[in-house]
Motif scaffolding. Structure first.
Motif, PDB file in Angstrom:
ATOM      1  N   GLY A   1     -67.422   1.565 -74.769  1.00  0.00           N
ATOM      2  CA  GLY A   1     -67.827   1.493 -75.998  1.00  0.00           C
ATOM      3  C   GLY A   1     -66.326   1.510 -76.706  1.00  0.00           C
ATOM      4  N   SER A   2     -66.190   0.383 -77.719  1.00  0.00           N
ATOM      5  CA  SER A   2     -64.688   0.220 -78.212  1.00  0.00           C
ATOM      6  C   SER A   2     -64.975   0.325 -79.851  1.00  0.00           C
ATOM      7  CB  SER A   2     -64.215  -1.088 -77.623  1.00  0.00           C
ATOM      8  OG  SER A   2     -65.220  -2.017 -78.272  1.00  0.00           O
ATOM      9  N   GLY A   3     -65.776   1.217 -80.285  1.00  0.00           N
ATOM     10  CA  GLY A   3     -65.840   1.241 -81.743  1.00  0.00           C
ATOM     11  C   GLY A   3     -64.925   2.175 -82.342  1.00  0.00           C
ATOM     12  N   THR A   4     -65.388   2.934 -83.377  1.00  0.00           N
ATOM     13  CA  THR A   4     -64.670   3.859 -84.037  1.00  0.00           C
ATOM     14  C   THR A   4     -63.637   4.732 -83.064  1.00  0.00           C
ATOM     15  OG1 THR A   4     -66.109   3.823 -85.795  1.00  0.00           O
ATOM     16  CG2 THR A   4     -64.466   5.600 -86.001  1.00  0.00           C
TER      17      THR A   4
ATOM     18  N   GLU B   1     -69.713  -7.187 -76.475  1.00  0.00           N
ATOM     19  CA  GLU B   1     -69.383  -8.420 -77.188  1.00  0.00           C
ATOM     20  C   GLU B   1     -68.140  -8.452 -77.104  1.00  0.00           C
ATOM     21  OE1 GLU B   1     -71.211  -9.220 -80.972  1.00  0.00           O
ATOM     22  OE2 GLU B   1     -73.193  -8.475 -80.353  1.00  0.00           O
ATOM     23  N   GLU B   2     -67.724  -9.812 -76.904  1.00  0.00           N
ATOM     24  CA  GLU B   2     -66.102 -10.312 -76.988  1.00  0.00           C
ATOM     25  C   GLU B   2     -65.559  -9.820 -78.121  1.00  0.00           C
ATOM     26  OE1 GLU B   2     -65.627 -14.075 -75.427  1.00  0.00           O
ATOM     27  OE2 GLU B   2     -63.395 -13.948 -75.450  1.00  0.00           O
ATOM     28  N   SER B   3     -66.298 -10.148 -79.251  1.00  0.00           N
ATOM     29  CA  SER B   3     -65.661 -10.187 -80.655  1.00  0.00           C
ATOM     30  C   SER B   3     -65.337  -8.558 -80.732  1.00  0.00           C
ATOM     31  CB  SER B   3     -66.494 -10.689 -81.512  1.00  0.00           C
ATOM     32  OG  SER B   3     -67.700  -9.944 -81.623  1.00  0.00           O
ATOM     33  N   ILE B   4     -66.269  -7.761 -80.560  1.00  0.00           N
ATOM     34  CA  ILE B   4     -65.960  -6.173 -80.565  1.00  0.00           C
ATOM     35  C   ILE B   4     -64.901  -5.863 -79.954  1.00  0.00           C
ATOM     36  CG2 ILE B   4     -67.014  -4.015 -80.363  1.00  0.00           C
ATOM     37  CD1 ILE B   4     -69.889  -5.264 -80.637  1.00  0.00           C
ATOM     38  N   LEU B   5     -64.601  -6.178 -78.656  1.00  0.00           N
ATOM     39  CA  LEU B   5     -63.442  -5.952 -77.787  1.00  0.00           C
ATOM     40  C   LEU B   5     -62.138  -6.472 -78.568  1.00  0.00           C
ATOM     41  CD1 LEU B   5     -64.889  -6.619 -74.279  1.00  0.00           C
ATOM     42  CD2 LEU B   5     -64.165  -4.296 -75.248  1.00  0.00           C
ATOM     43  N   ASN B   6     -62.268  -7.740 -79.092  1.00  0.00           N
ATOM     44  CA  ASN B   6     -61.084  -8.150 -79.622  1.00  0.00           C
ATOM     45  C   ASN B   6     -60.770  -7.467 -80.973  1.00  0.00           C
ATOM     46  OD1 ASN B   6     -60.680 -10.206 -77.491  1.00  0.00           O
ATOM     47  ND2 ASN B   6     -61.867 -11.821 -78.510  1.00  0.00           N
ATOM     48  N   THR B   7     -61.864  -7.099 -81.749  1.00  0.00           N
ATOM     49  CA  THR B   7     -61.277  -6.246 -82.828  1.00  0.00           C
ATOM     50  C   THR B   7     -60.816  -5.068 -82.474  1.00  0.00           C
ATOM     51  OG1 THR B   7     -63.212  -7.101 -84.131  1.00  0.00           O
ATOM     52  CG2 THR B   7     -62.358  -5.021 -84.813  1.00  0.00           C
ATOM     53  N   ALA B   8     -61.234  -4.292 -81.395  1.00  0.00           N
ATOM     54  CA  ALA B   8     -60.821  -2.985 -80.837  1.00  0.00           C
ATOM     55  C   ALA B   8     -59.294  -3.370 -80.509  1.00  0.00           C
ATOM     56  CB  ALA B   8     -61.360  -2.641 -79.806  1.00  0.00           C
ATOM     57  N   LYS B   9     -58.770  -4.467 -79.892  1.00  0.00           N
ATOM     58  CA  LYS B   9     -57.519  -4.655 -79.306  1.00  0.00           C
ATOM     59  C   LYS B   9     -56.700  -4.754 -80.667  1.00  0.00           C
ATOM     60  CE  LYS B   9     -54.574  -7.505 -76.414  1.00  0.00           C
ATOM     61  NZ  LYS B   9     -54.639  -8.585 -75.654  1.00  0.00           N
ATOM     62  N   ALA B  10     -57.200  -5.291 -81.524  1.00  0.00           N
ATOM     63  CA  ALA B  10     -56.349  -5.620 -82.867  1.00  0.00           C
ATOM     64  C   ALA B  10     -56.276  -4.187 -83.453  1.00  0.00           C
ATOM     65  CB  ALA B  10     -56.939  -6.700 -83.651  1.00  0.00           C
ATOM     66  N   ARG B  11     -57.191  -3.341 -83.692  1.00  0.00           N
ATOM     67  CA  ARG B  11     -56.984  -2.107 -84.215  1.00  0.00           C
ATOM     68  C   ARG B  11     -55.944  -1.360 -83.543  1.00  0.00           C
ATOM     69  NH1 ARG B  11     -63.299  -0.069 -85.014  1.00  0.00           N
ATOM     70  NH2 ARG B  11     -62.250   1.336 -86.798  1.00  0.00           N
ATOM     71  N   ILE B  12     -56.105  -1.418 -82.100  1.00  0.00           N
ATOM     72  CA  ILE B  12     -55.040  -0.664 -81.013  1.00  0.00           C
ATOM     73  C   ILE B  12     -53.658  -1.140 -81.453  1.00  0.00           C
ATOM     74  CG2 ILE B  12     -54.289  -0.303 -79.040  1.00  0.00           C
ATOM     75  CD1 ILE B  12     -57.065  -0.246 -78.120  1.00  0.00           C
ATOM     76  N   GLU B  13     -53.423  -2.458 -81.879  1.00  0.00           N
ATOM     77  CA  GLU B  13     -52.170  -3.171 -82.021  1.00  0.00           C
ATOM     78  C   GLU B  13     -51.361  -2.411 -83.406  1.00  0.00           C
ATOM     79  OE1 GLU B  13     -53.374  -7.238 -80.898  1.00  0.00           O
ATOM     80  OE2 GLU B  13     -51.249  -7.421 -80.924  1.00  0.00           O
ATOM     81  N   ASN B  14     -52.372  -2.392 -84.545  1.00  0.00           N
ATOM     82  CA  ASN B  14     -52.164  -1.919 -85.794  1.00  0.00           C
ATOM     83  C   ASN B  14     -51.682  -0.492 -85.615  1.00  0.00           C
ATOM     84  OD1 ASN B  14     -52.554  -4.454 -86.867  1.00  0.00           O
ATOM     85  ND2 ASN B  14     -54.715  -3.861 -87.489  1.00  0.00           N
TER      86      ASN B  14
END
Ligand SMILES: NC(=O)c1ccc[n+]([C@@H]2O[C@H](COP(=O)([O-])OP(=O)(O)OC[C@H]3O[C@@H](n4cnc5c(N)ncnc54)[C@H](O)[C@@H]3O)[C@@H](O)[C@H]2O)c1
Length: 325
Positions: free
Chosen positions: A13-16, A38-51
């Protein structure tokens, strides 16, 4: 098992919560398998980690050579077997849905190592229920993180009826290694420790607001500048010792009959929700985001909050000698 035997973490789970938990293990030096549907959820999670890593670096909390170095240890996957098969510690942070968690725990056990510890981040479910179809219940544990998990130090570590003491010990050692502050909860009770305390305060705050004793702004300011100011540094029991238990005893005796003690849900909160006022996400809650606080004001407040959290984290929890990455 020793916590030093742990090298790979799976976060399901890669949400909040999941993305923030993954970030903490990454900055703690671990390889992390982050799983979602979903891939898009994982990509969003990665971007949030980067920020978020950028904020940590700006605050001087990580001295990482580069994001690539940290993010190089992150793998994104939609394949549960791949996520858990090599992991020694698995954290489940999927939606708070019992049937979903039960099915996931059962599948995880079929794919993971027999020694892997499986932790749930559930806020309200018991290990007995979540793990109903798990054969080896001794390795199940609850690690209850607080949002935002990459910033808030405390993690409640809750022992289920069948959890082995060794599992509790290894979990706490692992959390200390990643610069978290684990608190052991010896048996499962609804809300564990912190949410019970938080709800006791919420009941009184909502009652004061409903009775018009003070405005939302004044209630927030009063709490922030008094008990909130103190509690970030010293806990409620030490506060009582410092104030004098005799004084606390008299004040409590006088005030306790006056304090809200209804077991019914808050009327004012229900009214607001029924009117569609859900807070920031609908544009109105206790504050009107438009009239009282514009989008820019709110973003500024959240940015200042995060900077304050990071400074507090640095001053109160991150010892200079452990600031190694
Ligand atoms: N949000 C909080 O403040 C908070 C605080 C402490 C604990 N928790 C607990 O943490 C858990 C996660 O909460 P959240 O706020 O991150 O939720 P969220 O909705 O932000 O994220 C849940 C994630 O789970 C994923 N998911 C759903 N079904 C899945 C499946 N079958 N396999 C893998 N992933 C799946 C979703 O795609 C989503 O990315 C819950 O148990 C919640 O009670 C939340």
């Amino acid at each position: 098992m020793n916590f030093e035997d742990i090298h790979i973490i799976a976060v399901l789970g890669s949400g909040t919560m999941g993305h923030g938990i993954a970030q903490v293990f990454l900055t703690g030096g671990y390889r992390v398998m982050l799983f979602d549907i979903e891939e898009s959820i994982l990509n969003t999670a990665k971007a949030r980690i980067e920020n978020s890593l950028a904020l940590f670096r700006d605050a001087g909390l990580i001295e990482s050579p580069s994001d690539d170095h940290v993010l190089g240890r992150l793998s994104l996957t939609m394949d549960l077997k791949q996520a858990v098969e090599e992991a020694e510690f698995i954290v489940e942070a999927v939606s708070e849905d019992l049937a979903l968690k039960q099915a996931l725990f059962q599948q995880v056990e079929t794919h993971c190592s027999p020694d892997a510890i499986i932790a749930s981040n559930t806020s309200s479910l018991t290990l007995e229920k979540i793990g109903v179809r798990v054969k080896n219940k001794k390795r199940l544990i609850i690690t209850h993180w607080f949002n935002p998990p990459q910033l808030v130090p405390t993690v409640e570590v809750v022992k289920g009826d069948e959890t082995m003491d060794e599992v509790v010990g290894v979990t706490c050692d692992l959390l200390v290694k990643i610069k978290k502050a684990p608190v052991r909860i010896n048996r499962e009770i609804p809300g564990f420790l912190v949410n019970r305390i938080q709800m006791a305060m919420a009941r009184e705050v909502l009652d004061l607001y409903e009775k018009g004793i003070a405005s939302a702004e004044d209630i927030d300011e009063a709490v922030k500048g008094s008990i909130g100011f103190r509690l970030a540094s010293i806990g409620p029991l030490l506060t009582m010792d410092l104030g004098g238990l005799d004084i606390w005893s008299s004040v409590l005796e006088n005030l306790i009959p006056e304090i809200q003690h209804s077991t019914k849900p808050s009327k004012v909160l229900k009214q607001l929700v029924d009117q569609g006022h859900k807070g920031v996400k609908s544009g109105k809650g206790f504050y009107d985001y438009g009239m009282d606080l514009s989008k820019g004001d709110l973003e500024g407040k959240i940015k200042r909050r995060d900077q304050e959290f990071l400074n507090r984290l640095k001053n109160l929890y991150w010892k200079p000698e452990s600031k190694d990455e």
